[in-house]
Scaffold this motif. Structure first.
Motif, PDB file in Angstrom:
ATOM      1  N   VAL A   1      -9.560   6.340  -3.983  1.00 24.44           N
ATOM      2  CA  VAL A   1      -9.294   4.933  -4.277  1.00 24.44           C
ATOM      3  C   VAL A   1     -10.620   4.301  -4.687  1.00 24.44           C
ATOM      4  O   VAL A   1     -11.605   4.389  -3.953  1.00 24.44           O
TER       5      VAL A   1
ATOM      6  N   VAL B   1      -8.147  -0.527  -7.544  1.00 24.77           N
ATOM      7  CA  VAL B   1      -7.658  -1.788  -6.998  1.00 24.77           C
ATOM      8  C   VAL B   1      -8.806  -2.789  -6.959  1.00 24.77           C
ATOM      9  O   VAL B   1      -9.968  -2.399  -6.888  1.00 24.77           O
TER      10      VAL B   1
ATOM     11  N   SER C   1      -5.282  -5.889   4.605  1.00 19.27           N
ATOM     12  CA  SER C   1      -5.762  -5.597   3.264  1.00 19.27           C
ATOM     13  C   SER C   1      -5.036  -4.391   2.680  1.00 19.27           C
ATOM     14  O   SER C   1      -5.028  -3.311   3.274  1.00 19.27           O
TER      15      SER C   1
ATOM     16  N   ALA D   1       0.831  -1.209   0.000  1.00 19.89           N
ATOM     17  CA  ALA D   1       0.000   0.000   0.000  1.00 19.89           C
ATOM     18  C   ALA D   1       0.864   1.257   0.000  1.00 19.89           C
ATOM     19  O   ALA D   1       0.577   2.216  -0.720  1.00 19.89           O
TER      20      ALA D   1
ATOM     21  N   THR E   1     -10.690  -5.990  -4.967  1.00 18.50           N
ATOM     22  CA  THR E   1     -10.852  -6.474  -3.601  1.00 18.50           C
ATOM     23  C   THR E   1     -11.127  -7.968  -3.654  1.00 18.50           C
ATOM     24  O   THR E   1     -11.680  -8.478  -4.627  1.00 18.50           O
TER      25      THR E   1
ATOM     26  N   THR F   1      -5.953  -2.800   0.037  1.00 16.15           N
ATOM     27  CA  THR F   1      -6.994  -1.833  -0.301  1.00 16.15           C
ATOM     28  C   THR F   1      -7.394  -1.029   0.928  1.00 16.15           C
ATOM     29  O   THR F   1      -7.498   0.198   0.877  1.00 16.15           O
ATOM     30  N   GLN F   2      -7.617  -1.715   2.022  1.00 16.94           N
ATOM     31  CA  GLN F   2      -8.016  -1.033   3.248  1.00 16.94           C
ATOM     32  C   GLN F   2      -6.951  -0.030   3.687  1.00 16.94           C
ATOM     33  O   GLN F   2      -7.251   1.097   4.062  1.00 16.94           O
TER      34      GLN F   2
ATOM     35  N   ALA G   1     -12.310   0.850  -5.268  1.00 14.85           N
ATOM     36  CA  ALA G   1     -12.145  -0.569  -4.972  1.00 14.85           C
ATOM     37  C   ALA G   1     -13.208  -1.355  -5.725  1.00 14.85           C
ATOM     38  O   ALA G   1     -14.405  -1.141  -5.537  1.00 14.85           O
TER      39      ALA G   1
ATOM     40  N   LEU H   1      -6.900   3.119   1.468  1.00 17.11           N
ATOM     41  CA  LEU H   1      -7.973   4.059   1.763  1.00 17.11           C
ATOM     42  C   LEU H   1      -7.547   5.091   2.802  1.00 17.11           C
ATOM     43  O   LEU H   1      -8.065   6.200   2.824  1.00 17.11           O
TER      44      LEU H   1
END
Length: 158
Positions: A134, A106, A121, A89, A108, A123-124, A136, A127
């Motif tokens: 972002v 991205v 994550s 990330a 998920t 993605t998490q 997702a 964010l």
């Protein structure tokens, strides 16, 4: 609105689900797509080893995808960033800052909120640290399955 788009990919099916959205945002003049792959290394006494056993194959797949997008007439840049795990990330966010990205796309994997916390994550994390929005994108099959009743398969005799 979005001129510089980042598609962050680890070569997975989940990341591939975000690709059509990234390509869709590059329609028209003046748009650029930056494909970012984070090669995370596990560090130890013997040096660093990629966290994915098939890292070379993943990079080759991503290079092919970038070339196919380029052949469609999109301005594409491929960036493969290497760093210590877990750090994907942060590598993606750093590239976004460096290229002045307007949005990061991205995929998920469809983990639950608790599963995402426990598994960590990308993605998490993005964010919270990304310098831009972002987007997702869920895995299509996962998203459809959660909203539709399961259907029985019917085989037709020939």
């Amino acid at each position: 609105m979005f001129k510089t788009i980042i598609w962050a990919t680890d070569g997975s099916e989940a990341a591939d689900c975000a690709l059509p959205f990234a390509k869709g945002l590059t329609k028209g003049q003046g748009h650029a797509l930056v494909v970012v792959h984070s090669k995370e290394l596990l560090r130890g006494r013997a040096g660093g080893h990629p966290i994915y056993v098939n890292e070379d194959e993943l990079q080759e797949k991503i290079r092919r995808q970038a070339e196919e997008i380029r052949e469609e007439g999109v301005d594409v840049t491929l960036k493969i960033e290497t760093g210590a795990a877990p750090g994907a990330a942060h590598m993606i966010a750093d590239v976004a800052r460096g290229v002045g990205a307007d949005v990061i796309l991205v995929g998920t994997r469809g983990h639950t909120a608790i599963g995402g916390l426990l598994l960590g994550s990308v993605t998490q994390r993005l964010l919270h640290i990304a310098p831009c929005p972002v987007l997702a994108v869920p895995v299509v099959e996962t998203a459809q399955a959660s909203h539709q009743p399961e259907r029985e398969k019917v085989e037709v005799a020939q």
